[in-house]
Design a protein around this motif. Sequence first.
Motif, short mmCIF file in Angstrom:
data_model
loop_
_atom_site.label_atom_id
_atom_site.label_comp_id
_atom_site.label_asym_id
_atom_site.label_seq_id
_atom_site.Cartn_x
_atom_site.Cartn_y
_atom_site.Cartn_z
N ASN A 287 5.57 -4.16 -1.24
CA ASN A 287 4.92 -5.37 -0.73
C ASN A 287 5.92 -6.36 -0.15
O ASN A 287 5.68 -6.97 0.90
CB ASN A 287 4.11 -6.04 -1.84
CG ASN A 287 2.73 -5.45 -1.99
OD1 ASN A 287 1.79 -5.85 -1.34
ND2 ASN A 287 2.60 -4.46 -2.87
N TYR A 313 -4.38 -1.49 -8.56
CA TYR A 313 -3.64 -1.65 -7.29
C TYR A 313 -3.56 -0.38 -6.45
O TYR A 313 -2.77 -0.31 -5.50
CB TYR A 313 -2.23 -2.20 -7.51
CG TYR A 313 -2.16 -3.47 -8.32
CD1 TYR A 313 -3.26 -4.33 -8.40
CD2 TYR A 313 -1.01 -3.83 -9.01
CE1 TYR A 313 -3.21 -5.49 -9.15
CE2 TYR A 313 -0.95 -5.00 -9.75
CZ TYR A 313 -2.05 -5.82 -9.82
OH TYR A 313 -1.99 -6.97 -10.56
N ASP A 316 -5.46 -1.33 -3.29
CA ASP A 316 -4.65 -2.34 -2.61
C ASP A 316 -3.44 -1.70 -1.93
O ASP A 316 -3.07 -2.08 -0.81
CB ASP A 316 -4.18 -3.40 -3.62
CG ASP A 316 -3.38 -4.51 -2.96
OD1 ASP A 316 -3.97 -5.28 -2.17
OD2 ASP A 316 -2.16 -4.59 -3.19
N LYS A 351 -7.69 -7.64 -6.92
CA LYS A 351 -6.99 -7.18 -5.71
C LYS A 351 -7.63 -5.92 -5.14
O LYS A 351 -7.73 -5.76 -3.92
CB LYS A 351 -5.51 -6.93 -6.00
CG LYS A 351 -4.64 -8.16 -5.99
CD LYS A 351 -3.17 -7.78 -6.02
CE LYS A 351 -2.30 -9.02 -5.88
NZ LYS A 351 -0.87 -8.66 -5.86
N ASP A 352 -8.02 -5.01 -6.02
CA ASP A 352 -8.64 -3.77 -5.56
C ASP A 352 -10.05 -4.01 -5.02
O ASP A 352 -10.47 -3.38 -4.06
CB ASP A 352 -8.65 -2.74 -6.70
CG ASP A 352 -7.27 -2.21 -7.02
OD1 ASP A 352 -6.52 -1.94 -6.06
OD2 ASP A 352 -6.92 -2.09 -8.20
N GLN A 354 -10.92 -6.74 -3.54
CA GLN A 354 -10.66 -7.35 -2.24
C GLN A 354 -10.26 -6.29 -1.21
O GLN A 354 -10.69 -6.32 -0.05
CB GLN A 354 -9.56 -8.41 -2.38
CG GLN A 354 -9.18 -9.12 -1.09
CD GLN A 354 -10.29 -9.99 -0.55
OE1 GLN A 354 -11.23 -10.31 -1.27
NE2 GLN A 354 -10.19 -10.36 0.71
N TYR A 475 -12.08 -13.59 -5.42
CA TYR A 475 -11.14 -14.22 -6.35
C TYR A 475 -11.76 -15.38 -7.11
O TYR A 475 -11.08 -16.36 -7.45
CB TYR A 475 -9.87 -14.68 -5.61
CG TYR A 475 -9.09 -13.59 -4.93
CD1 TYR A 475 -8.47 -12.58 -5.66
CD2 TYR A 475 -8.98 -13.55 -3.55
CE1 TYR A 475 -7.75 -11.57 -5.04
CE2 TYR A 475 -8.27 -12.53 -2.91
CZ TYR A 475 -7.66 -11.56 -3.66
OH TYR A 475 -6.96 -10.55 -3.05
#
Length: 491
Positions: A287, A313, A316, A351-352, A354, A475
């Motif tokens: 990242n 993740y 992500d 996060k996943d 999203q 979120y």
Amino acid sequence: MSRKFFFLLFFAFCHLSLKANFVFNANAAEAYKAIFDLRLNDARRYIAEEKRSNPQNGISVLLDNYVDYFHLLTSENKTDYIKFKERRAQRIDALEDNDEQSPYYLFAQAEVYLQWGLIKAKFGDYTASTMDLKKAQNLLKKNNEKFGTFLPNQKSMGLIEVVFGAIPSNVKGIADFLGVRGNISTGIKRLETFKSNIKGTKYSFYNDEAIFLLCFMDIDILHRRDSYTKLNSFLDDMGDKSLLKAYLQGYVAFKTGKNDKAISYLENIPKSNLYTPMPTIQYLLGNAKLSRMDKDAPVFLTNYLKEYNGTNYIKDTYLKLAYYYLLKGDMLGYTNYLKLVRTKGYATDEKDKQALKEANEAKPDVDLLKARLYFDGGYYNKALEQIKDKSQDELKSLRDQIELYYRMARIYDRLDIFGQAVLNYQKAINLGKKETFYFAANSALFLGILYEQKNDDAKAKYYYNLTLGMKGHEYQNSIDTQAKEGLARIK
């Protein structure tokens, strides 16, 4: 003296010498240090030696639990989690057979409940997690009443205060039913005081644990991007051979916009079979490299997917790989990785969730994507350069239009250009307050923070409440937690 009396005295002495106890001796101290260096096999050897030489030492039971705790934190292996979690009850039983007059008696039991409460939350067992944390809190309160000068109580009481203060909305019902309450600021102050008070005492070995907790709280719960200097000074106190220290240095640097330093720390991380595998390092480095537009970013993101046996993740990471190829203009690579976002991994972590949402939306504007990645790395002027001449009319999707104003606001905010930050945050709110994108809610949150910093509590309160009034967006849990903490600070 009669022979019978002699034997009675002898057996009484043997019984006393074998009585269970809590001794934080040299073996225990070495095991504890190895745990916080992430040398878990070394820690296991020290614990085994302690069990041989002092089988009644209850500290060995607690240290065994620490090893499992860090193994599960670093591996996130669900199979191991299912296998290991039965050990909690066994360890509580073993600890209950120890010396009730020791300040470690209730404390060690509380630590086992606390560590398992945190691990269970990580694996999504929220009801069991909350119940374990509540048990830990009750034991610590009792111990604090009995042994008010026993400093380690303050470490764990502070941690629970923070955890209960940051409980997400999807667990709120369980917490309310159990009468759980917490305050993030109070908990962090307690931990900082604990760190200060243990200097030069027999409890100074807890310093690494206090630093570990404070770093994650500051970054993951308070989301402070201006705390790099303070946290890095804390990390200087940890040993140079600690893998945990090196990881935290990289993590704190990345999360506070010091991306070049983050990459340097992570590339020079200790590499040896002595350390427990930590796939998250590859994820973080990938990242960080992507935020700098480095060509080798996919190497580290792919390494994470190869090395990792957990559930977080994955989507992500595939999305980040898709974006790497989009920025290269490789549409085949982009679409192939988007398919993997949709079909691989789990949509449990925010996060996943999203990532899956973004994979099912229209292709993002490339300039906006570059601005977002540069911003995440702290390259604010480069981020601004990508979008400063862009207008809302140029962008086809509503998401991109809202993000344009949000991204401009975030950049101006970090560059301390107050007027432009406020103007663009407000535009993002106006355009996106009824949408499920996180941009409007986060804009309201950051306006609350800006006005709080300027001591304008009325406006800060207005924007924090505005944040909480927006529902059903991305979120939600983390944004709401920060808004609630903001309101708590200005009351």
